[in-house]
Design a protein around this motif. Sequence first.
Motif, mmCIF file in Angstrom:
data_model
loop_
_atom_site.group_PDB
_atom_site.id
_atom_site.type_symbol
_atom_site.label_atom_id
_atom_site.label_comp_id
_atom_site.label_asym_id
_atom_site.label_seq_id
_atom_site.Cartn_x
_atom_site.Cartn_y
_atom_site.Cartn_z
ATOM 1 N N ILE B 320 -28.339 16.038 -2.009
ATOM 2 C CA ILE B 320 -29.547 15.490 -1.882
ATOM 3 C C ILE B 320 -30.562 16.563 -2.861
ATOM 4 O O ILE B 320 -31.236 16.062 -3.658
ATOM 5 C CB ILE B 320 -29.922 14.814 -0.809
ATOM 6 N N LEU B 321 -30.502 17.690 -2.239
ATOM 7 C CA LEU B 321 -31.577 18.737 -2.576
ATOM 8 C C LEU B 321 -31.201 19.049 -4.021
ATOM 9 O O LEU B 321 -32.181 19.158 -4.925
ATOM 10 C CB LEU B 321 -31.558 19.974 -1.846
ATOM 11 N N LEU B 323 -29.819 17.132 -6.330
ATOM 12 C CA LEU B 323 -30.132 16.191 -7.323
ATOM 13 C C LEU B 323 -31.820 15.786 -7.470
ATOM 14 O O LEU B 323 -32.305 15.768 -8.362
ATOM 15 C CB LEU B 323 -29.362 14.717 -6.882
ATOM 16 N N LEU B 324 -32.341 15.835 -6.087
ATOM 17 C CA LEU B 324 -33.789 15.450 -6.223
ATOM 18 C C LEU B 324 -34.579 16.722 -6.697
ATOM 19 O O LEU B 324 -35.492 16.487 -7.623
ATOM 20 C CB LEU B 324 -34.474 15.170 -4.929
ATOM 21 N N HIS B 325 -34.216 17.742 -6.472
ATOM 22 C CA HIS B 325 -34.985 19.219 -6.983
ATOM 23 C C HIS B 325 -35.128 19.030 -8.315
ATOM 24 O O HIS B 325 -36.145 19.270 -8.894
ATOM 25 C CB HIS B 325 -34.303 20.295 -6.444
ATOM 26 N N TYR B 326 -33.936 18.921 -9.042
ATOM 27 C CA TYR B 326 -33.974 18.995 -10.448
ATOM 28 C C TYR B 326 -34.730 17.955 -10.998
ATOM 29 O O TYR B 326 -35.445 17.868 -12.062
ATOM 30 C CB TYR B 326 -32.770 19.630 -10.963
ATOM 31 N N SER B 327 -34.344 16.762 -10.600
ATOM 32 C CA SER B 327 -35.000 15.377 -11.051
ATOM 33 C C SER B 327 -36.495 15.354 -10.989
ATOM 34 O O SER B 327 -37.335 14.965 -11.845
ATOM 35 C CB SER B 327 -34.470 14.180 -10.525
ATOM 36 N N ILE B 328 -36.810 15.966 -10.023
ATOM 37 C CA ILE B 328 -38.483 16.016 -9.781
ATOM 38 C C ILE B 328 -39.052 17.176 -10.663
ATOM 39 O O ILE B 328 -40.300 16.881 -11.231
ATOM 40 C CB ILE B 328 -39.069 16.343 -8.005
ATOM 41 N N LEU B 329 -38.582 18.088 -10.764
ATOM 42 C CA LEU B 329 -39.001 19.219 -11.414
ATOM 43 C C LEU B 329 -39.000 18.748 -12.780
ATOM 44 O O LEU B 329 -40.273 19.077 -13.673
ATOM 45 C CB LEU B 329 -37.783 20.441 -11.383
ATOM 46 N N VAL B 330 -38.351 18.235 -13.435
ATOM 47 C CA VAL B 330 -38.231 17.631 -14.728
ATOM 48 C C VAL B 330 -39.168 16.566 -15.093
ATOM 49 O O VAL B 330 -39.956 16.511 -15.942
ATOM 50 C CB VAL B 330 -36.885 17.529 -15.478
ATOM 51 N N ALA B 331 -39.053 15.571 -13.976
ATOM 52 C CA ALA B 331 -40.224 14.426 -14.165
ATOM 53 C C ALA B 331 -41.711 14.676 -14.362
ATOM 54 O O ALA B 331 -42.534 14.469 -14.691
ATOM 55 C CB ALA B 331 -40.039 13.533 -13.155
ATOM 56 N N CYS B 521 -38.677 22.682 -2.139
ATOM 57 C CA CYS B 521 -38.071 21.413 -1.518
ATOM 58 C C CYS B 521 -37.176 21.710 -0.610
ATOM 59 O O CYS B 521 -36.542 22.834 -0.676
ATOM 60 C CB CYS B 521 -37.789 20.680 -2.523
ATOM 61 N N VAL B 522 -37.316 21.182 0.406
ATOM 62 C CA VAL B 522 -36.390 21.170 1.843
ATOM 63 C C VAL B 522 -36.054 19.971 2.342
ATOM 64 O O VAL B 522 -36.600 18.657 1.936
ATOM 65 C CB VAL B 522 -36.978 21.923 2.955
ATOM 66 N N TYR B 523 -35.074 19.482 3.146
ATOM 67 C CA TYR B 523 -34.414 18.499 3.698
ATOM 68 C C TYR B 523 -34.517 18.788 5.090
ATOM 69 O O TYR B 523 -33.431 19.571 5.542
ATOM 70 C CB TYR B 523 -33.214 18.236 3.038
ATOM 71 N N LYS B 524 -35.273 18.599 5.972
ATOM 72 C CA LYS B 524 -35.375 18.855 7.443
ATOM 73 C C LYS B 524 -34.997 18.000 8.219
ATOM 74 O O LYS B 524 -35.579 16.666 8.356
ATOM 75 C CB LYS B 524 -36.706 19.636 7.600
ATOM 76 N N LEU B 525 -34.537 18.189 9.386
ATOM 77 C CA LEU B 525 -34.065 17.549 10.658
ATOM 78 C C LEU B 525 -35.618 17.300 11.435
ATOM 79 O O LEU B 525 -36.210 18.183 11.766
ATOM 80 C CB LEU B 525 -33.291 18.103 11.508
ATOM 81 N N GLN B 526 -35.953 15.897 11.409
ATOM 82 C CA GLN B 526 -37.212 15.510 12.169
ATOM 83 C C GLN B 526 -37.009 14.913 13.488
ATOM 84 O O GLN B 526 -38.039 14.684 14.570
ATOM 85 C CB GLN B 526 -38.172 14.581 11.113
ATOM 86 N N GLU B 527 -35.895 14.527 13.652
ATOM 87 C CA GLU B 527 -35.538 13.654 15.030
ATOM 88 C C GLU B 527 -34.163 13.736 15.136
ATOM 89 O O GLU B 527 -33.404 13.624 14.190
ATOM 90 C CB GLU B 527 -36.106 12.189 14.638
ATOM 91 N N TYR B 528 -33.659 13.628 16.374
ATOM 92 C CA TYR B 528 -32.278 13.419 16.785
ATOM 93 C C TYR B 528 -32.133 12.762 18.012
ATOM 94 O O TYR B 528 -32.768 13.032 18.885
ATOM 95 C CB TYR B 528 -31.611 15.053 16.901
ATOM 96 N N ASP B 529 -31.421 11.939 18.115
ATOM 97 C CA ASP B 529 -31.057 10.873 19.097
ATOM 98 C C ASP B 529 -32.517 10.473 19.800
ATOM 99 O O ASP B 529 -32.717 10.240 20.970
ATOM 100 C CB ASP B 529 -30.299 11.661 20.163
ATOM 101 N N GLY B 530 -33.258 9.979 18.850
ATOM 102 C CA GLY B 530 -34.521 9.312 19.356
ATOM 103 C C GLY B 530 -35.720 10.357 19.515
ATOM 104 O O GLY B 530 -36.768 9.819 19.797
ATOM 105 N N LYS B 531 -35.309 11.645 19.587
ATOM 106 C CA LYS B 531 -36.234 12.615 20.181
ATOM 107 C C LYS B 531 -36.841 13.561 18.803
ATOM 108 O O LYS B 531 -36.335 14.028 17.979
ATOM 109 C CB LYS B 531 -35.827 13.696 21.058
ATOM 110 N N PRO B 532 -38.062 13.491 18.785
ATOM 111 C CA PRO B 532 -38.717 14.436 17.459
ATOM 112 C C PRO B 532 -38.339 15.713 17.498
ATOM 113 O O PRO B 532 -38.385 16.148 18.760
ATOM 114 C CB PRO B 532 -40.088 13.951 17.448
ATOM 115 N N ARG B 533 -38.168 16.378 16.489
ATOM 116 C CA ARG B 533 -37.815 17.895 16.489
ATOM 117 C C ARG B 533 -38.562 18.484 15.594
ATOM 118 O O ARG B 533 -39.071 17.914 14.634
ATOM 119 C CB ARG B 533 -36.369 18.116 15.936
#
Lengths: 662, 662
Positions: B320-321, B323-331, B521-533
């Motif tokens: 995901i990083l 694909l998105l990093h380069y696509s966003i960079l060029v767009a 750009c990053v892809y970060k865990l924000q919640e696990y098992d319903g608990k925000p992280r």
Amino acid sequence: MKNLIPQPGDALLIVDLQNDFLPGGKLAVPDGDRVIPMLNRYAEAFRQKSLPLYASRDWHPENHCSFEKQGGPWPPHCIQNTEGAHFAAELDLENAVIISKADTEEADAYSAFQGTDLDHQLKNSGIRRLFIGGLATDYCVLNTVRDAVQNTYEVILLEDAVRGVNVNPTDAAQALAEMRDLGCRTACVQDVCLGLPPPSPLLTDLYQLTMLKSYADQGMTRQAVFEFFVRDLPPQRNFLMFAGLDPVLCFLETLHFPETDLDGLKQGGRFPDEFIEGLRGFRFTGDVDAMPEGTVFFADEPVLRVTAPISEAQFVETRILNLLHYSILVASKAARCVLAANGERRLVDFGLRRAPGAEAGWLAARSAYLAGFDGTATVLAGVTDDIPLYGTMAHSYIQAHADEASAFRAFCRSWPDNNILLLDTYDVMRALDTVIKLSGKLKKEGIRIQGVRLDSGDLASQARGVRQKLDEAGLEHIRIFASGNLDEHRAAEFITQAVPIDGFGIGTRLTVSDDAPFLECVYKLQEYDGKPRRKRSEGKATLPGAKQVFRQRDADGLFSGDRLALAEETMEGEALLQPVMRGGRRLHRQPAMEAMRTHAARQLQALPGPLRSLTEFTDYPVAISEALQTLTHRLDTQQQAFGWGLNGSVFRTIIGFFRKAF
Amino acid sequence: MKNLIPQPGDALLIVDLQNDFLPGGKLAVPDGDRVIPMLNRYAEAFRQKSLPLYASRDWHPENHCSFEKQGGPWPPHCIQNTEGAHFAAELDLENAVIISKADTEEADAYSAFQGTDLDHQLKNSGIRRLFIGGLATDYCVLNTVRDAVQNTYEVILLEDAVRGVNVNPTDAAQALAEMRDLGCRTACVQDVCLGLPPPSPLLTDLYQLTMLKSYADQGMTRQAVFEFFVRDLPPQRNFLMFAGLDPVLCFLETLHFPETDLDGLKQGGRFPDEFIEGLRGFRFTGDVDAMPEGTVFFADEPVLRVTAPISEAQFVETRILNLLHYSILVASKAARCVLAANGERRLVDFGLRRAPGAEAGWLAARSAYLAGFDGTATVLAGVTDDIPLYGTMAHSYIQAHADEASAFRAFCRSWPDNNILLLDTYDVMRALDTVIKLSGKLKKEGIRIQGVRLDSGDLASQARGVRQKLDEAGLEHIRIFASGNLDEHRAAEFITQAVPIDGFGIGTRLTVSDDAPFLECVYKLQEYDGKPRRKRSEGKATLPGAKQVFRQRDADGLFSGDRLALAEETMEGEALLQPVMRGGRRLHRQPAMEAMRTHAARQLQALPGPLRSLTEFTDYPVAISEALQTLTHRLDTQQQAFGWGLNGSVFRTIIGFFRKAF
């Protein structure tokens, strides 16, 4: 389902890929030549793993019993030592064992086993499984497969590398059905060859195709010489490192237009159908000379030369640039990191995530490793090129656990011999306390913590603090890795300051080469039909003719100066461009990655001192031979005589070139 | 051989992809679920061209005659309205016509034609050719194919999208042989779907796999929420433009481990076999929320949110990083060029040759076009995404001819309606004289010169000279294109100075985004098992929980400020993240490229004035909702209570976030 990747005990058997069975031959199999690029890819996959290749051939005497005159069903074909009996010129059979069959007047043989010692040879070599492709599905392939099964081999039929004669329209289909019934499995290239599948040949600039049509309209088919070189080094580079040759050779060897792409072009409606149909037989049949991967080079120096009919040499431009530009960019950045690390620190490519797309990630891992990195995190590169793989854990892994201690413990239990624990999710020194406490407990379980990783903040001071605490705790064996925004400058700084970091994960700045994100590289026509050519565009003039680069060394073996000369000149010093492909076929087996790495390392060792600097930028002397200067002048004078003239800027460009002459 | 790309007159028929035929079902076909990613790709290829999809299903009453109790051969299966009769959850059947068969007690039907109006529907829709895949090869697929042939349809059997029951081990092979004998052709994804083949799932970081094993060891399977965002804008960017969503959704929809990759991992020897075998069934079954492609966004704003079992959500991080990093960079770079061109000049992507590798070239063409470019030179992008193609000629084309006049003439004869002649191979003004002389002669042949291209030197003064001469010669219709080292700054300068250049070919500086070659750009865990992280690394702290971005506009419709809030909050303004995938399936058909382009154009129109500047850089207000602030504080306090503490730099980071609050 069982493993389709070639492994010990496997062999590739190519059946009868001879000129007489190819379009234009005496007994042509329709589209028979379309299997060649596939077979080359299979062959390369086998060679890469040092697994054996066999190639059978019909090898008939002049009055063979299968010929019509002798009452047989076929016209004369594959007569010993004639052109028709030769293997397809584009087929790469290096290291293949040749099996000749039906080589006496009275013996016929469709099967490669019939009347040959193939079975004996295979059994002696411990072969249990045969991957079979070739011509024709409904005759020699079918009969070879029957005998292979009879002789207890497991057979993988390479479905994209066989074609049928189809005397009756369903002959080939029936042959396939019979082979399946015999228990053969079928496979295609993507089942057998790991790695990134080659992109469509339509990954090119539109103008390559419009020019191809125009060359075809005019019947222009003479040999052209194109050279790839970099016009100027980026300001932040003292040298470049050549890389990407092997991907280019793979591209050239397998270049063809699959049906899907021909269909796509037709649907586009831009090109006439007959032109598109003509692409069906399009192949690269030319020659390539190049520097070995890992060679250090400089501005204006051709690193790769393509000699081929103009359509072929022209068409491959876009993809050659696309592959070499990025490979060189990353290898050159990586080489700077290698100079910085100076063998004292481990370097690992962490850059896939922000590499520009799939192929870039893979190319970057490869380029960095050959330039001297110790490994990569990119699994695919590890699997395809045996590059050592490194990995740690993500912050998310830690965050998903209730606390760091349970995360560390769980990871170490999953990976008792291979664990690097990430310290900076919340607070580095507290995480380190956790690691130290855990290490004792885990030791009792037979688990040894291998390393820790720092990924943010002041890495130098953190590393010092961590090292001290680890040592105090008697954990001298735990290594410290660092990542996060690193490059050659940070690495050099840490080493100068003796920061106790054992290895660096270098990511984004490697895979985008942030301080020099592109090269002024070009691929230019230097000769057509034996005549040297020269482009004189303002600021972009070229040196004409096919060229060679000669490199000299000083008494210490360091590079002391290069000379650009005409390819036919002989000069002192090492000639850097070497023949690597002739007639569309590689001359040598794909070099082992380790050999390229060794070459690259030796190149870096031979860099003169000033060029090793990461911050001071110096010119390296690249001179132009007298013959090349004379040719350049002569062409300009001729062109002037033809009425084109020279403008001032062109003169300046020429003078610019000659200023560099010794 | 005939065209295998779907075209009008073709339909896709998916046979019986129902739960009871999948592993775990009442009448499971071994590996039956492995056809799903393939069928999703085929279905998308058909939908993309607005071609029809049909899906058949067994739809039995409770006492169906085929069941053992009623004397039939099978256990009860596919009973109407039961879970077992439902289509596979991961199969994307949007827009498919459902054909129910064997839906009364006494009627059995293996074939989708038997007792249904399928033939009638197909004939009414003008369908002549059927692409058929599904379950099982040796029963319902075989019988459907027999009837299709009987009913005069041409049949393409999708060989990688069928699996057999194999009551007898060769049943499926025999069925395939019979279908071939009936005249079916077989095809695989790469024959039918143009475009870049998806890379191996091994194109990932090693740690994704080591973490997966550890999650599996611990039985950690709960839902995780990850968000993709950019930490800080590069100094040279006032905004970014979102792109790459569709490639990400394609990746998620088709993610699976082919045999070759499982084999490759096994040969690597790093992972235990049972873990590798477990990857066989690995799929993405989660949810995705995202901004539409073409949306303008800012630092810290999540543009894509993944909610899935942690193994899945974790594993997809790297790609995901990537694909998105380069696509966003060029767009984002392209959007700046679009602002510069201001609708007054044509913009074409010329960047494939120096794009970093194959996929980057294709992604760049796509990103640039959706950001507002007029087209690309990259043929593949034209064929796959209907992006207008542009091309001229190379210097080599001219050099290969005896002189410019013959080169120009030959090209115009090959391309009488579509020719742009390159002027700067030797001398621009002399080449122009040649063009002017030729134009009269060619006019008599019905050939009209369309345009000229300048590629070196002082483009502005050349363009002025060329325009004037062309106009004086009455050739006002000939357009002037320029290329060579161009970017948004050069384009803006030319427009300001009213330089008569009609279109720009923008290459390298677009495809490497030279002034901002990467994004944080990053892809970060924000919640696990319903608990925000919350990650609290120095300088890299994150905001916890699943979030939404609300955008407000001023009275003129211009963007006036964004607010980051928790996903469950409702606020004034437009909620930018929208549901796009649920349970591993897209919610909407792939948006047409033109729709994305329109959206992107409207986004650029709504940019406040200061953000439109190419040289002045301004902050756009992004605030943080009170609830999100409160949650962040609460988490830190809790974590502190757990003994982790907050260090100074973390506090500074929080304060940094909150300074941005309204």
